[in-house]
Motif scaffolding. Structure first.
Motif, PDB file in Angstrom:
ATOM      1  N   ASP A  89      29.107 -44.170  -3.485  1.00 44.39           N
ATOM      2  CA  ASP A  89      27.960 -43.339  -3.858  1.00 44.39           C
ATOM      3  C   ASP A  89      28.137 -42.031  -3.106  1.00 44.39           C
ATOM      4  N   CYS A  90      27.973 -40.921  -3.800  1.00 41.97           N
ATOM      5  CA  CYS A  90      28.144 -39.621  -3.158  1.00 41.97           C
ATOM      6  C   CYS A  90      27.247 -39.543  -1.921  1.00 41.97           C
ATOM      7  N   PRO A  91      27.843 -39.244  -0.761  1.00 43.77           N
ATOM      8  CA  PRO A  91      27.053 -39.204   0.480  1.00 43.77           C
ATOM      9  C   PRO A  91      26.266 -37.916   0.682  1.00 43.77           C
ATOM     10  N   ILE A  92      26.345 -36.984  -0.255  1.00 39.44           N
ATOM     11  CA  ILE A  92      25.614 -35.717  -0.133  1.00 39.44           C
ATOM     12  C   ILE A  92      24.158 -35.945  -0.532  1.00 39.44           C
ATOM     13  N   ASP A  93      23.233 -35.561   0.335  1.00 46.35           N
ATOM     14  CA  ASP A  93      21.805 -35.732   0.059  1.00 46.35           C
ATOM     15  C   ASP A  93      21.434 -35.110  -1.279  1.00 46.35           C
ATOM     16  N   GLY A  94      20.701 -35.881  -2.081  1.00 45.40           N
ATOM     17  CA  GLY A  94      20.221 -35.387  -3.358  1.00 45.40           C
ATOM     18  C   GLY A  94      21.195 -35.563  -4.505  1.00 45.40           C
ATOM     19  N   CYS A  95      22.393 -36.068  -4.242  1.00 39.82           N
ATOM     20  CA  CYS A  95      23.384 -36.275  -5.298  1.00 39.82           C
ATOM     21  C   CYS A  95      23.439 -37.760  -5.635  1.00 39.82           C
ATOM     22  N   SER A  96      23.309 -38.075  -6.909  1.00 41.47           N
ATOM     23  CA  SER A  96      23.280 -39.488  -7.320  1.00 41.47           C
ATOM     24  C   SER A  96      24.590 -39.928  -7.971  1.00 41.47           C
ATOM     25  N   ALA A  97      25.650 -39.153  -7.824  1.00 34.16           N
ATOM     26  CA  ALA A  97      26.937 -39.509  -8.426  1.00 34.16           C
ATOM     27  C   ALA A  97      27.502 -40.760  -7.772  1.00 34.16           C
ATOM     28  N   SER A  98      28.187 -41.561  -8.569  1.00 32.20           N
ATOM     29  CA  SER A  98      28.889 -42.722  -8.033  1.00 32.20           C
ATOM     30  C   SER A  98      30.280 -42.766  -8.642  1.00 32.20           C
ATOM     31  N   ILE A  99      31.212 -43.311  -7.878  1.00 33.17           N
ATOM     32  CA  ILE A  99      32.622 -43.344  -8.258  1.00 33.17           C
ATOM     33  C   ILE A  99      33.123 -44.765  -8.061  1.00 33.17           C
TER      34      ILE A  99
END
Length: 56
Positions: free
Chosen positions: A6-16
């Motif tokens: 899960d993208c660790p950047i606050d506010g980003c909901s992207a997952s890989i």
């Protein structure tokens, strides 16, 4: 084995997801370039990304 990030950047909901750490890191670098262009992919950032990859 599948790996998930899960993208660790606050506010980003992207997952890989990927089969290998290298695959996940490659996708994460592409995501960062597209969605977080100000993020520097230095050793510290790569370590942080690696620490957030988990097996699913």
């Amino acid at each position: 084995m599948s790996l998930h990030l899960d993208c660790p950047i606050d506010g980003c909901s992207a997952s890989i997801e990927g089969d290998t750490e290298a695959s996940v890191l490659s996708q994460a670098e592409q995501h960062a370039a597209d969605a977080h262009p100000d993020l520097e992919m230095n050793d510290e950032t790569v370590s942080m990304i690696k620490s957030n990859i988990r097996e699913v």
